[in-house]
Every structure is written in structure tokens, then in C-alpha cells.
Design an enzyme around this catalytic site. Structure first.
Site, PDB file in Angstrom:
ATOM      1  N   HIS A 180       7.561  -6.216  -0.041  1.00 29.19           N
ATOM      2  CA  HIS A 180       8.701  -6.692   0.756  1.00 29.19           C
ATOM      3  C   HIS A 180       8.956  -5.742   1.928  1.00 29.19           C
ATOM      4  CE1 HIS A 180      12.880  -8.263   1.375  1.00 29.19           C
ATOM      5  NE2 HIS A 180      13.077  -7.007   1.761  1.00 29.19           N
ATOM      6  N   GLU A 181       8.994  -4.442   1.654  1.00 28.50           N
ATOM      7  CA  GLU A 181       9.305  -3.468   2.705  1.00 28.50           C
ATOM      8  C   GLU A 181       8.190  -3.395   3.745  1.00 28.50           C
ATOM      9  OE1 GLU A 181      12.161  -2.477   3.004  1.00 28.50           O
ATOM     10  OE2 GLU A 181      12.933  -2.904   0.999  1.00 28.50           O
ATOM     11  N   HIS A 184       8.434  -6.112   6.249  1.00 27.20           N
ATOM     12  CA  HIS A 184       9.359  -5.809   7.353  1.00 27.20           C
ATOM     13  C   HIS A 184       8.615  -5.111   8.482  1.00 27.20           C
ATOM     14  CE1 HIS A 184      13.258  -7.090   5.949  1.00 27.20           C
ATOM     15  NE2 HIS A 184      13.162  -6.412   4.825  1.00 27.20           N
ATOM     16  N   GLU A 259      15.274 -11.080   6.079  1.00 29.48           N
ATOM     17  CA  GLU A 259      15.122 -10.895   4.630  1.00 29.48           C
ATOM     18  C   GLU A 259      14.311 -12.033   4.017  1.00 29.48           C
ATOM     19  OE1 GLU A 259      15.851  -8.301   2.597  1.00 29.48           O
ATOM     20  OE2 GLU A 259      16.243  -7.349   4.521  1.00 29.48           O
TER      21      GLU A 259
END
Length: 350
Positions: A180-181, A184, A259
């Protein structure tokens, strides 16, 4: 929501989610740039209406956009924006970690199997994401479960994870959080969010200066010049009170879209939506069970408002306030149920 057993798991359409939220992000960033330049043009209109009091505003506006009159204010605010973004990019990582007790993890500095595993997981996801540079990895000594990514480019990228999250997630769940990070970083989220934040702050500062300049330069002199400048003053007053609300809504919309994109990016990298779902549920349940202790921890850590938008989980969703953000009443993240539904996991009784 104790476990994933309470949900119906299906295959999420992460490709559609990515495309949809990319379009939303482009729209929001474009809107911020237009608003910023419009405020600069408003300053030019106000200044030029003083020099040409009997010329209609629309004539002055056409002269400015066709460069028959040089829009000095618009050019100056553009230069200020570029300089502000450069300074922000240069010091952003230090700002993001400021106030926390942290240290960098490398293969040489890892002090435990958990820390070594964390570095290995980030390295694996770096390869899966096709990044050219290995992000720097930091551990924040905090009991609450959270993580964030920072950096305006792949080369400057870093990920930070709290010790509480590292210790409470299993390897698959930890991998999902790191995927997930790194999504980003791959989607250039941090750069886009920084641009929006800087433009928002500069816009409101410039608008305040214009508002008070217009307010205290009014009077009989303006009335003798005709109604154009008085009409412009009314526009400035209205914008001054409407624009802060509009920019806050746009920032929240941008944050939530990013997100959703990072969640979809995680599923794309792992080809499995369950690890992220389990991680998000664990993080939410952990914040519920330790609400008072975590509230004190967040409140006692300086600069949490800066990190709040970057975290994988917004503490405000569990009523943990005191992070001193003006948008505390509105979460920067979508609700957990909405995030799970977006990746194909819905509660069974719905």
C-alpha cells in the site's frame, strides 16, 4: 468487525478503481492550479482597476489575459509557488519524521529478526512495484499501529512504520501494508498532495492579504471611481469566506481518492485482497481497544497533524482527536467498510 469471517470476499476490480481515482486526482490537481492562478488574476484585477477606475472589469480582464496589461501579480505568485514547492520538497522528509522517536533500518543496522523481515518485505515490494530505487525504511517507536510513505520522487522515497504495527501484523499483512505504501510512491501521491497543500496555503494567504488591502483601501475614493471596484470588493469578500471551505473539501476528496488508489495498487502487487483487508481490520480494532492510550500518544507527539493525511489509518475515524487539524471533523480517509468494498470485500449482511 472482529475478523474477515464477517465479510464476503470476492475479486475486486482494482484496474477500474485505479483508472477512476486517477481521473479524480487529475481533476482535483487541475482545479487547485486554476484556483491559485485565478486568485493571482484577482489581485491583478484589483490593482489595475485602481489605475483605470472608469474601465469595465471585463475589459481589464481581457487585457490581462492577452498580455496587453502585464499580470505582474499572477506571475509573482507563480514564482512564489515554485520556490515554496522547492523548499517543501527539500525538507519534507525531515518534517514528516519530526517529533517522533525513530531510526533507520538497513541490512547492517537491523537489530532483530522483525526488523530484518521488515526490510526484506520492503525490498520485495520494491521489486514487485518496479521501482528503480530502494526506499529508506524507518521504524517509529510507538505502540499504536500506523505507517506512512514520503518522498517527492522514487529516489527520495521513504517508508515509516510504527513498532506496534510491525509487531502485531503477520508477514502477509505487513507485506500488504508495505505494498500500500509503495503504491503511494509509485503513483506519485506525495508529490501531488504536496502541490495541492502548498497551493492551498499560499492561496489563502494571498487571498487574506488581498481581502484586507481591499477592505482598508475602500471608501469615498472608490465610490467616486465608479462601481467596478466596489463590485470587485464584493466578489473578494465572498471568495474569502467560500474558498477555504472549497479547498478543504477538495483536499479531503484528493486524500480519499489517493487512499483508494493505494489500496487498489496493493491488490495489484499482491494479486490477493485478503492480506490488506486483514491488516486494515487489525489496525482499526487495535485503535478501538486502545483508544485512550493511543489518544494520549498521538496528542503528546508533535507534528501529528502533518502525518495524519499520510497515515494508512486516520485515528480520527475512531474518535481520537486532538491532532490539531482544522479538518478533524472530516476524516482524510474513506471508512474501512468503503475501502474493503472497493477491493471486493463486503460485510455479509449487506
Amino acid at each position: 468487525m472482529a475478523s474477515l469471517n464477517e465479510f464476503h470476499v470476492s475479486t475486486g476490480d482494482w484496474r477500474t478503481s485505479l483508472k477512476r481515482n486517477k481521473r479524480r486526482t487529475t481533476f482535483v490537481i487541475g482545479t487547485f492550479i486554476i484556483i491559485y492562478l485565478a486568485v493571482g488574476m484577482l489581485v491583478d484585477l484589483f490593482m489595475q482597476s485602481g489605475h483605470y477606475p472608469h474601465v469595465p472589469l471585463h475589459t481589464i480582464f481581457i487585457a490581462l489575459i492577452t498580455f496587453k496589461l502585464i499580470p505582474y501579480a499572477t506571475i509573482i505568485v507563480g514564482v512564489i509557488a515554485v520556490l515554496s514547492l522547492w523548499v517543501t520538497f527539500a525538507f519534507y522528509d525531515k518534517i514528516m519524521l519530526s517529533g517522533t522517536d525513530y531510526f533507520e533500518v538497513t541490512p547492517e543496522t537491523a537489530r532483530s529478526l522483525e526488523e530484518r523481515q521488515l526490510y526484506n518485505v520492503v525490498e520485495e515490494m520494491k521489486v514487485a512495484a518496479g521501482l528503480n530505487y530502494m526506499p529508506r525504511v524507518f521504524i517509529i517507536n510507538a505502540d499504536y499501529m500506523n505507517a506512512f510513505a514520503s518522498g517527492y520522487s522514487e529516489k527520495s522515497a521513504m517508508v515509516a512504520i510504527t513498532r506496534g504495527l510491525m509487531q502485531k501484523l503477520n508477514r502477509d499483512e505487513l507485506t500488504a501494508v508495505m505494498a500500500h505504501e509503495l503504491s503511494h510512491i509509485r503513483h506519485m501521491d506525495i508529490k501531488l498532495t504536496l502541490v495541492a497543500s502548498v497551493l492551498t496555503n499560499l492561496t489563502l494567504i494571498i487571498l487574506d492579504i488581498l481581502f484586507y488591502s481591499a477592505l482598508f483601501s475602500g471608501g469615498n475614493g472608490d465610490r467616486e471611481r465608479g462601481g467596478s471596484r466596489n463590485n470587485l470588493l464584493i466578489i473578494i469578500v465572498v471568495i474569502r469566506y467560500v474558498l477555504p471551505l472549497l479547498t478543504m473539501i477538495l483536499m479531503l476528496f484528493l486524500s480519499r481518492s489517493r487512499e483508494y488508489m493505494a489500496d487498489a495498487g496493493c491488490v495489484e502487487l499482491m494479486r490477493n485482497n485478503e492480506p490488506l483487508a486483514k491488516a486494515l481490520l487489525k489496525i482499526e480494532n487495535d485503535h478501538k481497544e486502545n483508544k485512550e492510550a493511543y489518544a494520549e500518544a498521538y496528542q503528546s507527539t508533535p507534528h501529528e497533524a502533518v502525518r495524519r493525511e499520510a497515515y494508512i489509518f486516520d485515528p480520527v475515524q475512531q474518535g481520537i482527536s486532538g491532532i490539531h487539524s482544522p479538518s478533524d471533523l472530516l476524516s482524510t480517509h474513506p471508512g474501512i467498510l468503503k475501502r474493503l468494498a472497493a477491493i471486493g470485500i463486503k460485510i455479509k449482511n449487506q
